[in-house]
Design a protein around this motif. Sequence first.
Motif, PDB file in Angstrom:
ATOM      1  N   ALA A  13      10.537   2.606  -0.611  1.00  0.00           N
ATOM      2  CA  ALA A  13      11.497   2.288  -1.476  1.00  0.00           C
ATOM      3  C   ALA A  13      10.965   3.097  -2.737  1.00  0.00           C
ATOM      4  O   ALA A  13      10.079   3.288  -3.255  1.00  0.00           O
ATOM      5  N   LEU A  14      12.411   3.639  -3.349  1.00  0.00           N
ATOM      6  CA  LEU A  14      12.217   4.172  -4.668  1.00  0.00           C
ATOM      7  C   LEU A  14      12.897   3.405  -5.704  1.00  0.00           C
ATOM      8  O   LEU A  14      14.267   2.898  -5.405  1.00  0.00           O
ATOM      9  N   ASP A  15      12.310   2.883  -6.778  1.00  0.00           N
ATOM     10  CA  ASP A  15      12.930   1.972  -7.682  1.00  0.00           C
ATOM     11  C   ASP A  15      13.466   0.722  -6.924  1.00  0.00           C
ATOM     12  O   ASP A  15      14.652   0.459  -7.540  1.00  0.00           O
ATOM     13  N   GLY A  16      12.925   0.333  -6.068  1.00  0.00           N
ATOM     14  CA  GLY A  16      13.496  -0.951  -5.629  1.00  0.00           C
ATOM     15  C   GLY A  16      14.350  -0.856  -4.236  1.00  0.00           C
ATOM     16  O   GLY A  16      14.714  -1.844  -3.944  1.00  0.00           O
ATOM     17  N   GLN A  17      14.611   0.413  -4.168  1.00  0.00           N
ATOM     18  CA  GLN A  17      15.902   0.784  -3.016  1.00  0.00           C
ATOM     19  C   GLN A  17      15.200   1.425  -2.058  1.00  0.00           C
ATOM     20  O   GLN A  17      14.698   2.358  -2.113  1.00  0.00           O
ATOM     21  N   ASP A  18      15.561   0.599  -0.847  1.00  0.00           N
ATOM     22  CA  ASP A  18      15.047   1.601   0.408  1.00  0.00           C
ATOM     23  C   ASP A  18      15.632   2.968   0.575  1.00  0.00           C
ATOM     24  O   ASP A  18      16.900   3.086   0.404  1.00  0.00           O
ATOM     25  N   MET A  19      14.760   3.844   0.988  1.00  0.00           N
ATOM     26  CA  MET A  19      15.125   5.037   0.845  1.00  0.00           C
ATOM     27  C   MET A  19      15.988   5.445   1.896  1.00  0.00           C
ATOM     28  O   MET A  19      16.837   6.414   1.955  1.00  0.00           O
ATOM     29  N   VAL A  20      15.810   4.778   3.028  1.00  0.00           N
ATOM     30  CA  VAL A  20      16.838   5.152   4.316  1.00  0.00           C
ATOM     31  C   VAL A  20      18.200   5.287   3.781  1.00  0.00           C
ATOM     32  O   VAL A  20      19.089   5.782   4.379  1.00  0.00           O
ATOM     33  N   HIS A  21      18.448   4.325   2.907  1.00  0.00           N
ATOM     34  CA  HIS A  21      20.052   4.395   2.545  1.00  0.00           C
ATOM     35  C   HIS A  21      20.422   5.241   1.274  1.00  0.00           C
ATOM     36  O   HIS A  21      21.875   5.286   0.915  1.00  0.00           O
ATOM     37  N   MET A  22      19.243   6.028   1.016  1.00  0.00           N
ATOM     38  CA  MET A  22      19.920   7.084  -0.035  1.00  0.00           C
ATOM     39  C   MET A  22      20.226   8.651   0.696  1.00  0.00           C
ATOM     40  O   MET A  22      19.652   8.900   1.562  1.00  0.00           O
ATOM     41  N   PRO A  23      21.350   9.090  -0.069  1.00  0.00           N
ATOM     42  CA  PRO A  23      21.667  10.504   0.215  1.00  0.00           C
ATOM     43  C   PRO A  23      20.393  11.545   0.385  1.00  0.00           C
ATOM     44  O   PRO A  23      19.668  11.446  -0.677  1.00  0.00           O
ATOM     45  N   LEU A  24      20.304  12.184   1.646  1.00  0.00           N
ATOM     46  CA  LEU A  24      18.935  12.644   1.599  1.00  0.00           C
ATOM     47  C   LEU A  24      19.020  13.942   0.474  1.00  0.00           C
ATOM     48  O   LEU A  24      17.784  14.061  -0.085  1.00  0.00           O
ATOM     49  N   ARG A  25      19.765  14.618   0.218  1.00  0.00           N
ATOM     50  CA  ARG A  25      20.185  15.917  -0.660  1.00  0.00           C
ATOM     51  C   ARG A  25      19.561  15.336  -2.205  1.00  0.00           C
ATOM     52  O   ARG A  25      18.913  15.803  -2.790  1.00  0.00           O
ATOM     53  N   GLU A  26      20.368  14.382  -2.307  1.00  0.00           N
ATOM     54  CA  GLU A  26      20.243  13.807  -3.946  1.00  0.00           C
ATOM     55  C   GLU A  26      18.799  13.137  -4.147  1.00  0.00           C
ATOM     56  O   GLU A  26      18.310  13.490  -5.234  1.00  0.00           O
ATOM     57  N   LEU A  27      18.469  12.565  -3.100  1.00  0.00           N
ATOM     58  CA  LEU A  27      17.068  12.124  -3.233  1.00  0.00           C
ATOM     59  C   LEU A  27      15.817  13.296  -3.435  1.00  0.00           C
ATOM     60  O   LEU A  27      14.974  13.171  -4.343  1.00  0.00           O
ATOM     61  N   ARG A  28      15.985  14.308  -2.815  1.00  0.00           N
ATOM     62  CA  ARG A  28      15.167  15.714  -2.848  1.00  0.00           C
ATOM     63  C   ARG A  28      15.357  16.111  -4.058  1.00  0.00           C
ATOM     64  O   ARG A  28      14.367  17.063  -4.540  1.00  0.00           O
ATOM     65  N   LEU A  29      16.514  16.484  -4.450  1.00  0.00           N
ATOM     66  CA  LEU A  29      16.827  17.108  -5.703  1.00  0.00           C
ATOM     67  C   LEU A  29      16.439  16.354  -6.741  1.00  0.00           C
ATOM     68  O   LEU A  29      16.052  16.823  -8.074  1.00  0.00           O
ATOM     69  N   ARG A  30      15.933  15.134  -6.767  1.00  0.00           N
ATOM     70  CA  ARG A  30      15.381  14.124  -7.767  1.00  0.00           C
ATOM     71  C   ARG A  30      13.796  14.335  -7.815  1.00  0.00           C
ATOM     72  O   ARG A  30      13.181  13.929  -8.619  1.00  0.00           O
ATOM     73  N   MET A  31      13.409  15.180  -6.798  1.00  0.00           N
ATOM     74  CA  MET A  31      11.810  15.003  -6.778  1.00  0.00           C
ATOM     75  C   MET A  31      11.468  16.706  -6.673  1.00  0.00           C
ATOM     76  O   MET A  31      12.097  17.422  -6.034  1.00  0.00           O
ATOM     77  N   GLY A  32      10.436  16.920  -7.257  1.00  0.00           N
ATOM     78  CA  GLY A  32       9.850  18.203  -7.180  1.00  0.00           C
ATOM     79  C   GLY A  32       8.842  18.387  -6.035  1.00  0.00           C
ATOM     80  O   GLY A  32       8.329  17.465  -5.797  1.00  0.00           O
ATOM     81  N   TYR A  33       8.724  19.406  -5.408  1.00  0.00           N
ATOM     82  CA  TYR A  33       8.050  19.611  -4.404  1.00  0.00           C
ATOM     83  C   TYR A  33       7.148  20.790  -4.268  1.00  0.00           C
ATOM     84  O   TYR A  33       7.562  22.089  -4.401  1.00  0.00           O
ATOM     85  N   VAL A  34       5.755  20.559  -4.108  1.00  0.00           N
ATOM     86  CA  VAL A  34       4.842  21.989  -4.226  1.00  0.00           C
ATOM     87  C   VAL A  34       4.149  21.955  -3.057  1.00  0.00           C
ATOM     88  O   VAL A  34       3.569  20.757  -2.833  1.00  0.00           O
ATOM     89  N   ILE A  35       4.119  22.934  -2.288  1.00  0.00           N
ATOM     90  CA  ILE A  35       3.336  22.856  -1.018  1.00  0.00           C
ATOM     91  C   ILE A  35       2.040  23.976  -1.157  1.00  0.00           C
ATOM     92  O   ILE A  35       1.863  24.775  -2.079  1.00  0.00           O
ATOM     93  N   GLN A  36       0.897  23.765  -0.470  1.00  0.00           N
ATOM     94  CA  GLN A  36      -0.254  24.708  -0.641  1.00  0.00           C
ATOM     95  C   GLN A  36       0.258  26.104  -0.319  1.00  0.00           C
ATOM     96  O   GLN A  36      -0.119  27.197  -1.081  1.00  0.00           O
ATOM     97  N   SER A  37       0.963  26.595   0.696  1.00  0.00           N
ATOM     98  CA  SER A  37       1.351  27.917   1.083  1.00  0.00           C
ATOM     99  C   SER A  37       2.730  28.257  -0.080  1.00  0.00           C
ATOM    100  O   SER A  37       3.173  29.397   0.126  1.00  0.00           O
ATOM    101  N   VAL A  38       2.701  27.548  -1.113  1.00  0.00           N
ATOM    102  CA  VAL A  38       3.681  28.133  -2.035  1.00  0.00           C
ATOM    103  C   VAL A  38       5.177  27.971  -1.763  1.00  0.00           C
ATOM    104  O   VAL A  38       6.330  27.450  -1.975  1.00  0.00           O
ATOM    105  N   GLY A  39       5.534  28.948  -0.642  1.00  0.00           N
ATOM    106  CA  GLY A  39       6.925  29.023  -0.332  1.00  0.00           C
ATOM    107  C   GLY A  39       7.821  29.400  -1.048  1.00  0.00           C
ATOM    108  O   GLY A  39       9.002  29.073  -0.999  1.00  0.00           O
ATOM    109  N   LEU A  40       7.624  30.492  -1.994  1.00  0.00           N
ATOM    110  CA  LEU A  40       8.486  31.277  -2.915  1.00  0.00           C
ATOM    111  C   LEU A  40       9.477  31.949  -1.997  1.00  0.00           C
ATOM    112  O   LEU A  40       9.144  32.460  -0.908  1.00  0.00           O
ATOM    113  N   PHE A  41      10.634  32.010  -2.595  1.00  0.00           N
ATOM    114  CA  PHE A  41      11.759  32.855  -1.503  1.00  0.00           C
ATOM    115  C   PHE A  41      11.464  34.370  -1.978  1.00  0.00           C
ATOM    116  O   PHE A  41      11.641  34.636  -3.046  1.00  0.00           O
TER     117      PHE A  41
END
Lengths: 366, 328
Positions: B63-91
């Motif tokens: 749950a994010l802020d008390g709301q179960d994530m399954v019910h959130m739209p995936l794209r909006e959820l990801r746009l609200r979060m920054g994501y950094v990976i070991q292999s960087v993955g720059l375009f």
Amino acid sequence: MRVAPNRLVSGEAVSFFDLLQGSAWGLAVLLIGLLLLSLAPPRRICLWLTVVAATVLAVGLGIQAANHATQVVQASTPFARTALGSGLWLVWLLLGLVLADALQALRAGTLARLGVATAVLLPLGLMLVSGGADELSIMKEYANRSDEYWGVIARHCQIVALALLFTLAIGLPLGWATHRYVRVGRAMFPLLNIVQTIPSIALFGLLMAPLAWLAASWPALGRAGISGVGLAPGVLALTLYSLLPVVRGTLAGLAQVPSAVTQAAQGLGFSPAQLFWQAQVPLALPVVLSGVRIASIQAVGLAAVTALIGAGGLGSLMFEGLFSSAQDLVLLGVVPIVALGVLVDGVFKLLIARTRPATPNMESAH
Amino acid sequence: MIEFANVSKTYGHTADAPKALDDVSLRIGSGELVVLIGGSGSGKSTLLKMINRMEQPDTGTVALDGQDMVHMPLRELRLRMGYVIQSVGLFPHWTVARNIGVVPTMLGWKPERIAARVTELLSLFDLDPTTYGPRYPHQLSGGQQQRVGVARALAGDPEVLLMDEPFGALDPLIRTALQDEVKRIHQASGKTIVMVTHDIDEALRLGTQIVLLEQGRIVQVGSPLALLSQPANKQVADFIGRSDVGIKLLSLQSAGSLARVEAPQSTPFLPASASLREAVSTLALHGCQSLNLLDDTGAHAGVLHATDLFNRRHTGSLPLSDDQGQHA
């Protein structure tokens, strides 16, 4: 150089040394110079001298041959044929190799390469257009067929273009599917590999029966140009041959998109469509185009064989020449095929370089 | 706030397949810098990826802020979060500036605002915007690429920053510099940061909370200090490395915290913000008994005496916070 009383007799060879007079001495000197240059250390100046010497020699030999042909014809019957000897073709081939090698060593850019190509082809082309080479037998064959010749070339291009169109329409989605679903690839590739191993003439034969049956069963299809012989089986066979390189290229292109990039894109919130169009397509494009390039060059060559089932094109000239042992007619068909192949190759190489914006060898000077 | 409740996950379908996560419950408070740590196969990465739904739990809820994530739209959820990976993955086909601007673009920001944000972020990471903005990723060093990777993750001003072993592929010097930058950004922005690592020193340096996982289960959750001073069991103690717990404890406390208000002495200098671990190193290097401390402006900020360091250790009392025992 070969001189013959008519087009069917194979003629007598005329050596370069027999023609050694006047300006031909200049060419001989150039030839010796080129030999000496090959022993010189590969400095830039030597390499450029090599390029210049080879260019002048290639052009000069052509003009010399054409001039001699004109002299021969003036001295004998109008049926006499003057063909370019195998020695001249060989020398041209070797000069081409010398030029390619020197330009490679000079790390010449596209512009320099184009410049050299123009320097060789433009004078020879001008000579052809101006009629200076009209007495060469290959040009006589051309004169016999000048009214249909460009139509034949256009037909050849049409066969290739249609086949490529169908190949791209089928091959690109198929390549994507093999990337997305492993099973599709497992089912597809054995099939495409088998098609690729079928000799082209056999494939035309195999296609004739079902297409003829189709046309007979649905006359509407027949009226639309589908039949056992002619354009339809030719284009279909070429499409089948071209599929393998295109599907393989598409698969390889998509597979070499770094998984880190797709993972990062997904994690940052790319939609599937954005991921495809903004990351996968631009990154896969150079490799996909390499596949299309191979398919295109292969199609230009194979399209000649479709003449056997009545599809027309430059192959028809080639086979007519073969069956009537008129070598110059064969050449008249083959030379444009080679030229088309080189042209297609160059265009795709340019496109591939253009679509590769971020590789180390394209590094901009910053 | 991110809340895992009884989350389990198994890869593969065979009955004996090991559980990647086994009944994990965890609360990550807003503004925390939580480090998920454990060996390979401990489930730390899987747990992180459930926060932006790169992975789905088999059972249990996130749950994010008390709301179960399954019910959130995936794209909006990801746009609200920054994501950094070991292999960087720059375009690789986009410039640095376009890479950083990608999330703001998807969020529909105006071009001027995006450009301003890119400039701001490049400056934040010590990369000159006019020099590095137009470059392509392959023209950067590994450390610069990961700086751009973190900048890209921060560009959309996300509520949560997820980092999956972000500095694992970098050499130690650059890794330390980037750790400092992340710490600085965390303190300045108050963002929730969740980071995966297998490097205990990184975890102790950065984490406000450390979550130690093993074979899909949480072994211990606590502050760096709690982990060092009260390991839940032998496994935790082993993982932390018992032989130099004392040194690691020193690294949690600043040199300034033990400063005495005295006039400067003819001894070496050290920034007051440096850790006691660095202080011990400097003392050992110069073979002396005290150090002059300097504040951020370079002004004198007291004197650190070696005896204070070791008296505290000798009495067995553990430093509880930076403020305690400050003489000034």
